[in-house]
Structure formats: structure tokens, C-alpha cells
Design a protein around this motif. Structure first.
Motif, PDB file in Angstrom:
ATOM      1  N   PHE A  45      -6.245   0.284  -9.158  1.00 32.13           N
ATOM      2  CA  PHE A  45      -6.468   1.823  -8.572  1.00 32.13           C
ATOM      3  C   PHE A  45      -5.278   2.797  -8.444  1.00 32.13           C
ATOM      4  CE2 PHE A  45      -9.486  -1.502  -7.215  1.00 32.13           C
ATOM      5  CZ  PHE A  45     -10.855  -1.117  -7.799  1.00 32.13           C
ATOM      6  N   GLY A  46      -4.117   2.193  -8.775  1.00 35.50           N
ATOM      7  CA  GLY A  46      -2.877   3.067  -8.509  1.00 35.50           C
ATOM      8  C   GLY A  46      -2.491   3.500  -7.226  1.00 35.50           C
ATOM      9  N   ALA A  47      -3.122   2.783  -6.218  1.00 29.46           N
ATOM     10  CA  ALA A  47      -2.663   2.771  -4.781  1.00 29.46           C
ATOM     11  C   ALA A  47      -1.377   2.456  -4.552  1.00 29.46           C
ATOM     12  CB  ALA A  47      -3.592   2.381  -3.835  1.00 29.46           C
ATOM     13  N   ASP A  48      -0.626   3.132  -3.636  1.00 31.61           N
ATOM     14  CA  ASP A  48       0.911   2.522  -3.306  1.00 31.61           C
ATOM     15  C   ASP A  48       0.509   1.524  -1.988  1.00 31.61           C
ATOM     16  OD1 ASP A  48       3.999   3.445  -2.912  1.00 31.61           O
ATOM     17  OD2 ASP A  48       3.225   2.974  -0.793  1.00 31.61           O
ATOM     18  N   TYR A  49       1.199   0.527  -2.076  1.00 30.09           N
ATOM     19  CA  TYR A  49       1.197  -0.597  -1.044  1.00 30.09           C
ATOM     20  C   TYR A  49       1.028  -0.206   0.453  1.00 30.09           C
ATOM     21  CZ  TYR A  49       2.072  -4.122  -4.859  1.00 30.09           C
ATOM     22  OH  TYR A  49       1.889  -4.436  -6.149  1.00 30.09           O
ATOM     23  N   ASP A  50       1.648   1.044   0.625  1.00 35.45           N
ATOM     24  CA  ASP A  50       1.522   1.335   1.843  1.00 35.45           C
ATOM     25  C   ASP A  50       0.058   2.098   2.258  1.00 35.45           C
ATOM     26  OD1 ASP A  50       4.026   0.780   2.508  1.00 35.45           O
ATOM     27  OD2 ASP A  50       4.933   2.962   2.076  1.00 35.45           O
ATOM     28  N   ASP A  51      -0.474   2.067   1.187  1.00 40.55           N
ATOM     29  CA  ASP A  51      -2.008   2.626   1.269  1.00 40.55           C
ATOM     30  C   ASP A  51      -3.021   1.678   1.019  1.00 40.55           C
ATOM     31  OD1 ASP A  51      -0.873   5.373   1.827  1.00 40.55           O
ATOM     32  OD2 ASP A  51      -0.932   5.710  -0.094  1.00 40.55           O
ATOM     33  N   ILE A  52      -2.709   0.471   0.832  1.00 42.73           N
ATOM     34  CA  ILE A  52      -3.734  -0.460   0.860  1.00 42.73           C
ATOM     35  C   ILE A  52      -3.668  -1.431   2.133  1.00 42.73           C
ATOM     36  CG2 ILE A  52      -4.256  -2.556  -0.503  1.00 42.73           C
ATOM     37  CD1 ILE A  52      -2.729  -1.395  -2.705  1.00 42.73           C
ATOM     38  N   GLY A  53      -4.705  -1.592   2.912  1.00 42.51           N
ATOM     39  CA  GLY A  53      -4.577  -2.154   4.158  1.00 42.51           C
ATOM     40  C   GLY A  53      -5.559  -3.557   4.018  1.00 42.51           C
ATOM     41  N   ILE A  54      -5.603  -4.441   4.827  1.00 50.09           N
ATOM     42  CA  ILE A  54      -6.420  -5.650   4.985  1.00 50.09           C
ATOM     43  C   ILE A  54      -6.798  -5.678   6.573  1.00 50.09           C
ATOM     44  CG2 ILE A  54      -6.170  -8.172   5.131  1.00 50.09           C
ATOM     45  CD1 ILE A  54      -3.845  -8.360   3.013  1.00 50.09           C
ATOM     46  N   VAL A  55      -8.006  -5.915   6.561  1.00 45.45           N
ATOM     47  CA  VAL A  55      -8.778  -6.223   8.081  1.00 45.45           C
ATOM     48  C   VAL A  55      -9.703  -7.527   8.027  1.00 45.45           C
ATOM     49  CG1 VAL A  55     -10.687  -4.701   7.315  1.00 45.45           C
ATOM     50  CG2 VAL A  55     -10.072  -5.125   9.818  1.00 45.45           C
ATOM     51  N   ILE A  56      -9.359  -8.138   8.849  1.00 45.52           N
ATOM     52  CA  ILE A  56     -10.345  -9.530   9.212  1.00 45.52           C
ATOM     53  C   ILE A  56     -11.737  -9.009   9.464  1.00 45.52           C
ATOM     54  CG2 ILE A  56     -10.687 -11.575  10.372  1.00 45.52           C
ATOM     55  CD1 ILE A  56      -8.426 -11.358   8.626  1.00 45.52           C
ATOM     56  N   HIS A  57     -12.759  -9.476   8.843  1.00 45.25           N
ATOM     57  CA  HIS A  57     -14.303  -9.224   9.059  1.00 45.25           C
ATOM     58  C   HIS A  57     -14.865 -10.330   8.851  1.00 45.25           C
ATOM     59  CE1 HIS A  57     -18.075  -7.531   8.655  1.00 45.25           C
ATOM     60  NE2 HIS A  57     -18.217  -7.749   7.223  1.00 45.25           N
ATOM     61  N   PRO A  58     -15.139 -11.113  10.188  1.00 44.75           N
ATOM     62  CA  PRO A  58     -15.754 -12.391   9.977  1.00 44.75           C
ATOM     63  C   PRO A  58     -16.856 -12.794   9.258  1.00 44.75           C
ATOM     64  CG  PRO A  58     -14.823 -12.076  12.005  1.00 44.75           C
ATOM     65  CD  PRO A  58     -14.860 -10.581  11.292  1.00 44.75           C
ATOM     66  N   GLN A  59     -17.640 -11.626   9.096  1.00 42.10           N
ATOM     67  CA  GLN A  59     -19.215 -11.659   8.779  1.00 42.10           C
ATOM     68  C   GLN A  59     -19.397 -11.707   7.143  1.00 42.10           C
ATOM     69  OE1 GLN A  59     -18.384  -9.438  11.198  1.00 42.10           O
ATOM     70  NE2 GLN A  59     -19.157 -10.671  12.921  1.00 42.10           N
ATOM     71  N   SER A  60     -18.337 -10.974   6.623  1.00 46.64           N
ATOM     72  CA  SER A  60     -18.015 -11.113   5.210  1.00 46.64           C
ATOM     73  C   SER A  60     -19.418 -10.321   4.609  1.00 46.64           C
ATOM     74  CB  SER A  60     -18.052 -12.436   4.497  1.00 46.64           C
ATOM     75  OG  SER A  60     -16.760 -13.153   4.772  1.00 46.64           O
ATOM     76  N   ILE A  61     -19.688  -9.153   5.268  1.00 45.27           N
ATOM     77  CA  ILE A  61     -21.037  -8.398   4.831  1.00 45.27           C
ATOM     78  C   ILE A  61     -20.435  -7.205   4.094  1.00 45.27           C
ATOM     79  CG2 ILE A  61     -22.693  -7.039   5.589  1.00 45.27           C
ATOM     80  CD1 ILE A  61     -23.547 -10.110   5.337  1.00 45.27           C
ATOM     81  N   ILE A  62     -19.334  -6.339   4.879  1.00 47.06           N
ATOM     82  CA  ILE A  62     -18.485  -5.557   4.184  1.00 47.06           C
ATOM     83  C   ILE A  62     -17.673  -5.835   3.201  1.00 47.06           C
ATOM     84  CG2 ILE A  62     -17.105  -3.495   4.312  1.00 47.06           C
ATOM     85  CD1 ILE A  62     -18.523  -2.832   6.970  1.00 47.06           C
ATOM     86  N   HIS A  63     -17.642  -5.828   1.977  1.00 48.39           N
ATOM     87  CA  HIS A  63     -16.790  -6.189   1.105  1.00 48.39           C
ATOM     88  C   HIS A  63     -15.603  -5.669   0.696  1.00 48.39           C
ATOM     89  CE1 HIS A  63     -19.821  -9.347   0.737  1.00 48.39           C
ATOM     90  NE2 HIS A  63     -20.736  -8.469   0.300  1.00 48.39           N
ATOM     91  N   SER A  64     -15.311  -4.303   1.007  1.00 46.19           N
ATOM     92  CA  SER A  64     -14.189  -3.617   1.124  1.00 46.19           C
ATOM     93  C   SER A  64     -14.805  -2.020   1.289  1.00 46.19           C
ATOM     94  CB  SER A  64     -13.473  -3.678  -0.108  1.00 46.19           C
ATOM     95  OG  SER A  64     -12.462  -4.838  -0.271  1.00 46.19           O
ATOM     96  N   MET A  65     -13.590  -1.228   1.501  1.00 43.32           N
ATOM     97  CA  MET A  65     -13.842   0.172   2.218  1.00 43.32           C
ATOM     98  C   MET A  65     -12.745   1.013   1.274  1.00 43.32           C
ATOM     99  SD  MET A  65     -14.623  -0.580   5.980  1.00 43.32           S
ATOM    100  CE  MET A  65     -13.557  -2.036   6.290  1.00 43.32           C
ATOM    101  N   ILE A  66     -13.190   2.420   1.210  1.00 49.17           N
ATOM    102  CA  ILE A  66     -12.126   3.089   1.058  1.00 49.17           C
ATOM    103  C   ILE A  66     -11.987   4.387   2.065  1.00 49.17           C
ATOM    104  CG2 ILE A  66     -12.312   2.708  -1.304  1.00 49.17           C
ATOM    105  CD1 ILE A  66     -13.658   5.639  -1.720  1.00 49.17           C
ATOM    106  N   GLU A  67     -10.897   5.006   2.230  1.00 49.45           N
ATOM    107  CA  GLU A  67     -10.925   6.148   3.086  1.00 49.45           C
ATOM    108  C   GLU A  67     -10.364   7.306   1.966  1.00 49.45           C
ATOM    109  OE1 GLU A  67      -7.501   7.795   5.833  1.00 49.45           O
ATOM    110  OE2 GLU A  67      -8.628   5.866   6.787  1.00 49.45           O
ATOM    111  N   THR A  68     -11.292   8.354   2.205  1.00 49.61           N
ATOM    112  CA  THR A  68     -10.873   9.600   1.422  1.00 49.61           C
ATOM    113  C   THR A  68     -10.108  10.424   2.255  1.00 49.61           C
ATOM    114  OG1 THR A  68     -12.917  10.425   2.163  1.00 49.61           O
ATOM    115  CG2 THR A  68     -12.879   9.377   0.146  1.00 49.61           C
ATOM    116  N   GLN A  69      -9.422  11.461   1.498  1.00 44.12           N
ATOM    117  CA  GLN A  69      -8.705  12.413   2.278  1.00 44.12           C
ATOM    118  C   GLN A  69      -9.087  13.221   3.525  1.00 44.12           C
ATOM    119  OE1 GLN A  69      -5.420  12.647   1.475  1.00 44.12           O
ATOM    120  NE2 GLN A  69      -5.232  11.687  -0.525  1.00 44.12           N
ATOM    121  N   ASP A  70     -10.258  13.258   3.483  1.00 46.32           N
ATOM    122  CA  ASP A  70     -10.908  13.953   4.785  1.00 46.32           C
ATOM    123  C   ASP A  70     -11.292  13.029   5.828  1.00 46.32           C
ATOM    124  OD1 ASP A  70     -13.200  12.465   3.603  1.00 46.32           O
ATOM    125  OD2 ASP A  70     -14.401  14.421   3.234  1.00 46.32           O
ATOM    126  N   THR A  71     -10.805  11.805   5.800  1.00 46.16           N
ATOM    127  CA  THR A  71     -10.740  10.724   6.609  1.00 46.16           C
ATOM    128  C   THR A  71     -12.290  10.014   6.506  1.00 46.16           C
ATOM    129  OG1 THR A  71     -11.690  11.882   8.682  1.00 46.16           O
ATOM    130  CG2 THR A  71      -9.198  11.833   8.021  1.00 46.16           C
TER     131      THR A  71
END
Length: 241
Positions: A78-104
Motif C-alpha cells: 500500500f506504499g505506507a511509511d512505517y511510521d504510518d502503520i500501527g498495530i493494535v491488540i483486538h482480542p475478539q478478532s472481529i475487526i480485521h484491520s482499519m484505515i485512517e483517512t486524512q480527515d481523521t
């Protein structure tokens, strides 16, 4: 996770992406204190709380190396910088990943922990095929929780970020060293806490030999070397249960 990000990106214009957020279950030891990890056995490491997977990926999930490798993959996909790729612990494994857009705004892809959906979408994209599967029921799920990964508990995560930022053949060394470490742990040759130590041991040796723009031959050579060098690691205090 990458399918989830890809799905969230549909309709996002060029320049609209701000950040990628990869979710992680936390693996077999998400509820363990870091101080107790010296007690880990192979049987413990193979008890994933949410997913039914093979032994190697289950151990990668326990160390969070799976997520570290996904960070590197997401950088290239996806061409994202490493500083712009985060990891969050989500125990239920229901949300499989997210993106944040420029407008937050944050967009997420949700579903039961089932690999059939991303596999299906890879075949049917850009269309959506009706399937006789149980739909996600948020009331049944009840709650979705999140927390910051414990960097003491999951040192492999930082090793992956470091390898990704170094680039070149360092990521090949990281991956091969991890595969060697997991194999040796499964064979009883090293302890669980030795996994990140073996990886670091191999990366440290490779740091002055990194090929910045490797050929396929370079990558394969480093892969072979890292496995062989990793195999020379000696556990300082191996306790075999």
C-alpha cells in the motif's frame, strides 16, 4: 488483514490515506504477564484463542512476528511509511484491520474470524458474491476492545519494524531467522524467549552486509545464510519441559 485494508481503501481517492491500523488477537499469551513467559512450553504456544491454524503461524501469532511481517507486507502493498502503520491488540478478532483517512475518519472491515471471506473477495473483486454463511451479529459479539501491544512481551514486533526500516536484504534475514527460530523451538533446541534473541543475533550479524537493492539471487542467498547462521545460536538457559 491486507484484504481488510484493501476493502477499506475502495473509494478512497489518491492522497486520502493517512494511516494503516493492523489488528492482532494477541496470540496465545495475550493474557500472560511478560514475567511469566519463561515458563512457556510448546503446547502453550500452540493454543491460539481465536484461530485454528498451523503450528508455525500459531507460534508467530504468539510472538506477534506475524503482525510484524504484515507491517512489512503492508508497506510494500500500500506504499505506507512505517511510521504510518500501527498495530493494535483486538482480542475478539472481529475487526480485521482499519484505515485512517486524512480527515481523521477511520474505516474498518469486520467479520467473523474466518479466512473464507478474504479468499472469496480475492476471487470476486470488485463484485460481492452472495454466500450462505452466517452474517456477523454485533449484538452476539457484544463488545469490541482494543489495547496497545506490550513491547516487552512482544519484542519480535520491534525487530520487524527495524528490519523493514533498514530494508534491502534485512527483511529476508528477519524472515529466515524467524523460521529457523520457530523450527528450533518446536524441536526443543531453544526456549520460547530465545526466538527473538535468535532473530536479533542474526540481524546483528547481517547489518554490515545488507544489500540495499537486492536481486532475487541476493535474497535467496541471504535466506539460506540466515537459516544456517541462526542454527548456530545457543540458548543461554534452555529448560526443556
Amino acid at each position: 488483514e491486507h484484504s481488510a485494508i484493501f476493502q477499506c481503501l475502495q473509494g478512497v481517492p489518491a492522497g486520502g490515506l493517512s494511516k494503516l491500523i493492523l489488528t492482532a488477537s494477541g496470540g496465545a499469551f495475550r493474557d500472560w504477564d511478560a514475567k511469566d513467559l519463561h515458563k512457556v512450553t510448546l503446547k502453550d504456544a500452540l493454543k491460539h484463542p481465536n484461530w485454528d491454524m498451523g503450528a508455525k503461524i500459531t507460534i508467530d501469532s504468539a510472538t506477534l512476528m506475524n503482525k510484524g511481517l504484515e507491517v512489512i507486507e503492508a508497506h510494500y502493498l500500500f506504499g505506507a511509511d512505517y511510521d504510518d502503520i500501527g498495530i493494535v491488540i483486538h482480542p475478539q478478532s472481529i475487526i480485521h484491520s482499519m484505515i485512517e483517512t486524512q480527515d481523521t475518519s477511520v474505516l474498518a472491515q469486520l467479520g467473523w474470524p474466518d479466512m473464507r471471506l478474504p479468499l472469496l473477495y480475492s476471487i470476486t473483486w470488485p463484485y460481492r458474491q452472495k454466500m450462505p454463511w452466517k452474517p456477523l451479529d454485533l449484538v452476539e459479539v457484544g463488545s469490541l476492545t482494543f489495547k496497545e501491544p506490550d513491547r516487552v512481551k512482544y519484542p519480535c514486533m520491534e525487530l520487524a519494524y527495524s528490519a523493514g526500516r533498514t530494508g534491502g536484504t534485512m527483511t529476508a534475514a528477519l524472515n529466515a531467522a524467524n523460521e529457523q527460530a520457530v523450527a528450533m523451538f518446536r524441536e526443543g533446541k531453544i526456549g520460547y524467549l530465545d526466538i527473538p534473541k535468535l532473530i536479533d543475533y542474526t540481524m546483528e550479524k547481517h547489518k554490515n552486509e545488507v544489500v540495499a537493492k537486492p536481486s532475487l539471487e541476493d535474497i535467496l542467498n541471504v535466506d539460506k545464510w540466515a537459516r544456517e547462521y541462526g542454527a548456530t545460536y545457543k540458548s543461554p538457559e534452555l529448560i526443556i519441559p
